[in-house]
Design a protein around this motif. Structure first.
Motif, PDB file in Angstrom:
ATOM      1  N   ARG A   1       0.927  -1.401   0.088  1.00 30.28           N
ATOM      2  CA  ARG A   1      -0.006   0.023   0.140  1.00 30.28           C
ATOM      3  C   ARG A   1       0.458   1.460  -0.044  1.00 30.28           C
ATOM      4  NH1 ARG A   1      -1.641  -4.359   2.007  1.00 30.28           N
ATOM      5  NH2 ARG A   1      -0.193  -4.601   3.420  1.00 30.28           N
ATOM      6  N   PHE A   2       1.273   1.610  -0.846  1.00 30.01           N
ATOM      7  CA  PHE A   2       1.263   3.547  -1.539  1.00 30.01           C
ATOM      8  C   PHE A   2       0.525   4.416  -0.992  1.00 30.01           C
ATOM      9  CE2 PHE A   2       5.439   2.419  -3.535  1.00 30.01           C
ATOM     10  CZ  PHE A   2       5.965   1.082  -3.182  1.00 30.01           C
ATOM     11  N   ALA A   3       0.762   5.046   0.081  1.00 31.20           N
ATOM     12  CA  ALA A   3      -0.299   6.457   0.613  1.00 31.20           C
ATOM     13  C   ALA A   3       0.073   8.274  -0.122  1.00 31.20           C
ATOM     14  CB  ALA A   3      -0.798   6.140   1.754  1.00 31.20           C
ATOM     15  N   GLU A   4      -0.312   8.724  -1.147  1.00 31.25           N
ATOM     16  CA  GLU A   4      -0.428  10.161  -0.156  1.00 31.25           C
ATOM     17  C   GLU A   4      -0.326  10.576   0.585  1.00 31.25           C
ATOM     18  OE1 GLU A   4      -1.300  12.862  -4.429  1.00 31.25           O
ATOM     19  OE2 GLU A   4      -2.820  13.264  -2.713  1.00 31.25           O
TER      20      GLU A   4
ATOM     21  N   GLY B   1      -2.090  12.293   4.019  1.00 30.74           N
ATOM     22  CA  GLY B   1      -3.603  13.162   3.911  1.00 30.74           C
ATOM     23  C   GLY B   1      -3.953  11.993   3.702  1.00 30.74           C
ATOM     24  N   ALA B   2      -3.998  10.906   3.384  1.00 31.97           N
ATOM     25  CA  ALA B   2      -5.051  10.226   2.903  1.00 31.97           C
ATOM     26  C   ALA B   2      -5.068  10.135   4.610  1.00 31.97           C
ATOM     27  CB  ALA B   2      -4.240   9.148   2.328  1.00 31.97           C
ATOM     28  N   ARG B   3      -6.667   8.890   4.705  1.00 39.65           N
ATOM     29  CA  ARG B   3      -7.486   8.708   5.941  1.00 39.65           C
ATOM     30  C   ARG B   3      -7.431   7.539   5.727  1.00 39.65           C
ATOM     31  NH1 ARG B   3      -6.685  11.676   9.982  1.00 39.65           N
ATOM     32  NH2 ARG B   3      -8.619  11.890  10.720  1.00 39.65           N
ATOM     33  N   PHE B   4      -7.332   6.510   7.215  1.00 43.02           N
ATOM     34  CA  PHE B   4      -7.929   5.302   6.845  1.00 43.02           C
ATOM     35  C   PHE B   4      -8.893   4.836   8.080  1.00 43.02           C
ATOM     36  CE2 PHE B   4      -3.497   5.845   5.037  1.00 43.02           C
ATOM     37  CZ  PHE B   4      -3.992   4.849   3.355  1.00 43.02           C
ATOM     38  N   GLY B   5      -9.742   4.000   7.537  1.00 41.95           N
ATOM     39  CA  GLY B   5     -10.331   3.692   9.197  1.00 41.95           C
ATOM     40  C   GLY B   5     -11.243   2.588   8.882  1.00 41.95           C
ATOM     41  N   VAL B   6     -11.612   1.750   9.971  1.00 42.60           N
ATOM     42  CA  VAL B   6     -12.471   0.131   9.828  1.00 42.60           C
ATOM     43  C   VAL B   6     -13.154   0.234  10.175  1.00 42.60           C
ATOM     44  CG1 VAL B   6     -12.311  -2.378  10.007  1.00 42.60           C
ATOM     45  CG2 VAL B   6      -9.662  -1.171   9.570  1.00 42.60           C
ATOM     46  N   THR B   7     -14.477   0.487  10.085  1.00 40.44           N
ATOM     47  CA  THR B   7     -15.002   1.707  10.806  1.00 40.44           C
ATOM     48  C   THR B   7     -17.204  -0.026  10.858  1.00 40.44           C
ATOM     49  OG1 THR B   7     -16.584   2.915   8.115  1.00 40.44           O
ATOM     50  CG2 THR B   7     -14.831   3.774   9.840  1.00 40.44           C
ATOM     51  N   PRO B   8     -17.218  -0.625  10.683  1.00 41.85           N
ATOM     52  CA  PRO B   8     -18.410  -1.676  10.839  1.00 41.85           C
ATOM     53  C   PRO B   8     -18.393  -1.413  12.949  1.00 41.85           C
ATOM     54  CG  PRO B   8     -16.230  -2.499  11.277  1.00 41.85           C
ATOM     55  CD  PRO B   8     -15.768  -1.910  10.815  1.00 41.85           C
TER      56      PRO B   8
ATOM     57  N   THR C   1      -1.935   9.206   7.780  1.00 43.18           N
ATOM     58  CA  THR C   1      -0.452   8.501   6.807  1.00 43.18           C
ATOM     59  C   THR C   1       0.209   8.425   8.095  1.00 43.18           C
ATOM     60  OG1 THR C   1      -0.230  10.882   5.831  1.00 43.18           O
ATOM     61  CG2 THR C   1      -1.398   9.133   4.421  1.00 43.18           C
ATOM     62  N   GLU C   2       0.472   8.992   8.918  1.00 45.09           N
ATOM     63  CA  GLU C   2       1.587   9.480  10.011  1.00 45.09           C
ATOM     64  C   GLU C   2       1.444   7.908  11.173  1.00 45.09           C
ATOM     65  OE1 GLU C   2       4.111  11.437  13.315  1.00 45.09           O
ATOM     66  OE2 GLU C   2       2.911  12.456  12.137  1.00 45.09           O
ATOM     67  N   ARG C   3       0.269   7.246  10.670  1.00 44.24           N
ATOM     68  CA  ARG C   3      -0.339   6.400  12.316  1.00 44.24           C
ATOM     69  C   ARG C   3      -0.089   5.103  11.142  1.00 44.24           C
ATOM     70  NH1 ARG C   3      -3.761   6.117  17.229  1.00 44.24           N
ATOM     71  NH2 ARG C   3      -3.811   4.038  17.877  1.00 44.24           N
ATOM     72  N   ALA C   4      -0.741   5.588  10.379  1.00 43.96           N
ATOM     73  CA  ALA C   4      -1.043   4.443   9.485  1.00 43.96           C
ATOM     74  C   ALA C   4       0.565   3.537   8.681  1.00 43.96           C
ATOM     75  CB  ALA C   4      -1.297   4.503   8.315  1.00 43.96           C
ATOM     76  N   LEU C   5       1.380   4.460   8.269  1.00 40.97           N
ATOM     77  CA  LEU C   5       3.181   4.413   8.342  1.00 40.97           C
ATOM     78  C   LEU C   5       4.276   3.355   9.164  1.00 40.97           C
ATOM     79  CD1 LEU C   5       5.286   4.038   6.105  1.00 40.97           C
ATOM     80  CD2 LEU C   5       6.216   6.008   7.143  1.00 40.97           C
ATOM     81  N   ARG C   6       3.536   4.066  10.082  1.00 39.22           N
ATOM     82  CA  ARG C   6       4.354   3.703  11.740  1.00 39.22           C
ATOM     83  C   ARG C   6       3.847   2.792  12.114  1.00 39.22           C
ATOM     84  NH1 ARG C   6       2.753   7.550  14.765  1.00 39.22           N
ATOM     85  NH2 ARG C   6       1.875   5.848  16.310  1.00 39.22           N
ATOM     86  N   THR C   7       2.753   1.960  11.700  1.00 42.20           N
ATOM     87  CA  THR C   7       2.112   1.064  12.485  1.00 42.20           C
ATOM     88  C   THR C   7       1.975  -0.546  11.089  1.00 42.20           C
ATOM     89  OG1 THR C   7      -0.165   1.546  11.232  1.00 42.20           O
ATOM     90  CG2 THR C   7       0.062   2.249  14.506  1.00 42.20           C
ATOM     91  N   GLY C   8       2.522  -0.179  10.175  1.00 38.09           N
ATOM     92  CA  GLY C   8       2.720  -0.764   9.198  1.00 38.09           C
ATOM     93  C   GLY C   8       1.462  -1.385   7.921  1.00 38.09           C
ATOM     94  N   LEU C   9      -0.043  -0.376   7.756  1.00 37.52           N
ATOM     95  CA  LEU C   9      -0.449   0.030   7.167  1.00 37.52           C
ATOM     96  C   LEU C   9      -0.253  -0.149   6.023  1.00 37.52           C
ATOM     97  CD1 LEU C   9      -3.698  -0.800   7.436  1.00 37.52           C
ATOM     98  CD2 LEU C   9      -3.872   1.733   8.032  1.00 37.52           C
ATOM     99  N   VAL C  10       0.186   1.028   6.156  1.00 37.51           N
ATOM    100  CA  VAL C  10       0.872   1.936   4.740  1.00 37.51           C
ATOM    101  C   VAL C  10       2.683   1.306   4.303  1.00 37.51           C
ATOM    102  CG1 VAL C  10      -0.788   3.559   3.860  1.00 37.51           C
ATOM    103  CG2 VAL C  10       1.451   3.884   4.809  1.00 37.51           C
ATOM    104  N   ASP C  11       3.177   1.448   3.588  1.00 33.63           N
ATOM    105  CA  ASP C  11       4.529   0.726   3.555  1.00 33.63           C
ATOM    106  C   ASP C  11       5.457   2.017   2.482  1.00 33.63           C
ATOM    107  OD1 ASP C  11       4.035  -2.064   3.023  1.00 33.63           O
ATOM    108  OD2 ASP C  11       2.985  -1.801   1.609  1.00 33.63           O
ATOM    109  N   GLU C  12       4.795   2.909   2.237  1.00 38.56           N
ATOM    110  CA  GLU C  12       4.922   4.305   1.872  1.00 38.56           C
ATOM    111  C   GLU C  12       4.452   5.374   1.484  1.00 38.56           C
ATOM    112  OE1 GLU C  12       7.960   4.791  -1.953  1.00 38.56           O
ATOM    113  OE2 GLU C  12       8.680   2.838  -1.515  1.00 38.56           O
ATOM    114  N   VAL C  13       4.438   6.343   1.910  1.00 36.02           N
ATOM    115  CA  VAL C  13       4.260   7.539   2.209  1.00 36.02           C
ATOM    116  C   VAL C  13       4.625   8.672   1.176  1.00 36.02           C
ATOM    117  CG1 VAL C  13       3.176   9.687   3.552  1.00 36.02           C
ATOM    118  CG2 VAL C  13       2.763   6.805   4.004  1.00 36.02           C
TER     119      VAL C  13
END
Length: 244
Positions: free
Chosen positions: A116-119, A121-128, A164-176
């Motif tokens: 997963r590569f992200a720009e 400002g991207a926002r991630f959520g798992v919302t069920p 994206t900062e937290r997503a990168l730190r936790t491994g949810l994304v590979d590059e920002v």
């Protein structure tokens, strides 16, 4: 514009685009249902080595189209899981290129990709948890394998979005990537992936996904392909390898 999945093939890279601009690229039941056969067609194309999944415009995917859940939520979830598993089973490397919101079913699809590569400002959520939906066990295990149990629980319990900062730190994304640089980096990296041994990639993907009983199969495939000999020869001769 009609909600749909678009696709193009450029060189050895197939790109699938989620398109539903009226609802931030939310996935309808028809879109979920169309993804597995599309992936099957692209996987059967011998010229396709790498798959990119992205969203049209400034959003990756805002999740499932909630209006489609009213009639039969269990059927909608079944379609989403089938699409997720088809994406995870794609034989070549897969990469999610994420801009904007990657939420709910969008995060489910992104997590099913290999990378997963992200720009910025991207926002991630798992919302069920916001809808009272039981997140599928397969998707939960996949999320845990990416970010670990603590972060997976944070996302699933709260439904909160992370940047994206937290997503990168936790491994949810590979590059920002900075704004404006995502497409160029994706093109560069998919070119690298397409130049490498598909044999190595296929075996590594299978092993990384938990299949550990096929060492003998892949050793035989390696002998038959000649990729190892070609790779060593190319290295010693300082040339680009020509893998089978």
């Amino acid at each position: 514009m009609e909600p749909q999945l678009l696709h193009t093939v450029t060189g050895q890279v197939a790109t699938v685009v989620i398109r539903h601009p009226a609802k931030r690229n939310a996935m309808t039941a028809a879109m979920w249902g169309s993804l597995p056969p599309l992936l099957e067609t692209l996987a059967a194309d011998p010229g396709v080595r790498v798959l990119v999944l992205t969203g049209e415009g400034g959003t990756f995917c805002a999740g499932a189209d909630i209006s489609t859940l009213r009639g039969s939520p269990l059927e909608a979830q079944r379609l989403a899981v089938a699409a997720e598993e088809a994406l995870a089973a794609f034989p070549g490397p897969t990469l999610a290129a994420v801009r904007g919101h990657c939420v709910g079913g969008g995060a489910q699809l992104a997590a099913a990709c290999d990378l997963r590569f992200a720009e910025e400002g991207a926002r991630f959520g798992v919302t069920p948890a916001k809808l009272g939906i039981v997140y599928p066990s397969s998707a939960t295990r996949r999320l845990v394998s990416l970010v670990g149990p603590a972060t997976a629980k944070y996302l699933l319990f709260s439904g909160e979005l992370i940047g994206t900062e937290r997503a990168l730190r936790t491994g949810l994304v590979d590059e920002v990537l900075p704004a404006g640089e995502l497409d160029g980096r994706v093109a560069e990296f998919t070119g690298i992936l397409a130049s490498r041994s598909s044999l190595t990639q296929a075996a590594a993907k299978e092993f990384a996904n938990g299949r550990t009983d096929r060492d003998a199969h892949w050793e035989e495939r390696a002998r038959e392909s000649g990729d190892t000999s070609e790779g060593v020869a190319a290295f010693l001769e300082r040339r680009t390898p020509r893998f089978s």
